[in-house]
Design a protein around this motif. Sequence first.
Motif, PDB file in Angstrom:
ATOM      1  N   PHE A 137       0.812  -1.230   0.000  1.00  0.00           N
ATOM      2  CA  PHE A 137       0.000   0.000   0.000  1.00  0.00           C
ATOM      3  C   PHE A 137       0.844   1.278   0.000  1.00  0.00           C
ATOM      4  O   PHE A 137       0.282   2.368   0.094  1.00  0.00           O
TER       5      PHE A 137
ATOM      6  N   ARG B 177       0.005   3.483  -3.012  1.00  0.00           N
ATOM      7  CA  ARG B 177      -1.435   3.686  -3.209  1.00  0.00           C
ATOM      8  C   ARG B 177      -1.916   4.730  -2.200  1.00  0.00           C
ATOM      9  O   ARG B 177      -1.887   4.490  -0.994  1.00  0.00           O
TER      10      ARG B 177
ATOM     11  N   TYR C 108      -8.143   1.256  -0.703  1.00  0.00           N
ATOM     12  CA  TYR C 108      -7.474   0.017  -0.318  1.00  0.00           C
ATOM     13  C   TYR C 108      -8.367  -1.213  -0.419  1.00  0.00           C
ATOM     14  O   TYR C 108      -7.895  -2.323  -0.189  1.00  0.00           O
TER      15      TYR C 108
ATOM     16  N   CYS D 204       0.051   0.195  -7.634  1.00  0.00           N
ATOM     17  CA  CYS D 204      -0.711   1.295  -8.215  1.00  0.00           C
ATOM     18  C   CYS D 204       0.129   1.984  -9.287  1.00  0.00           C
ATOM     19  O   CYS D 204       1.255   2.414  -9.025  1.00  0.00           O
TER      20      CYS D 204
END
Length: 249
Positions: free
Chosen positions: A88, A91, A95, A121
């Motif tokens: 993550f 990003r 999520y 991403c």
Amino acid sequence: MRHNKKGRKLGTDYSHTKAMKRSLVSALFLNDRIKTVESRAKEIRPQVDKVITWAKRGDLHSRRLAIAYLNDKELVREIFEKVAQGMFQDRPGGYTRIMKLGPRKGDNAPMVIMELVTEPCVPKAERKAAAEKKAAAKKAAPKKVAKKADKSEELAEDLGFEADGTVEQLEAVDAAEAVAEMTDAEKVEAVEEKKAEEAEAFRETEEIAGDSAEAAKEEAEKAEAEAAKEAETSEVEKAEEEKADVKSE
């Protein structure tokens, strides 16, 4: 009036709703995917984003907030470790992903699958640049086709063909064009495949030679055994003849 009572009506009281949402968030982080009602999935989205934001911060205060919400130290440790390893990080949000499954049999409640989005991403600028590059390549394709005839003639001259349109010339030109259009990785793969075929042929030849050698060895052993047996038989016959001569005397 529903003063200070924001959110969806999930058919339960406040304490039940709070416990249910916490349980769903914990199940999502444990399994990376859950199946639930659409309204519940949409209701726990902010809590999931909040926990991941705490994990991105990674400080002691954020860890304590996550433990206070999820009430599971091991789960919080696992989440913070995954985020620290790079999950993550690229990003900025979004999520979770919700995929609709249709109505549930019985009460016709809309069912969904909710899962964590773990794919990397790609920024919008990179996606736009890739799309423009693809469009430009597609637009320039006819020019490449127009030059193919001249390139084929040059390849034919390089290969030493004088007459045009012969089968040998067409096959040689096609093979040369295929080699020229191959990338470095494809060329390496083709060479490796050729080496593997040669190694397989060599191994089969060795196996055939080994089989023939074993057969010859077996035949030699068999002939030797037969010769030994014949020699033993002749010795026995000779001994019997000598015994017969002694008796006659």
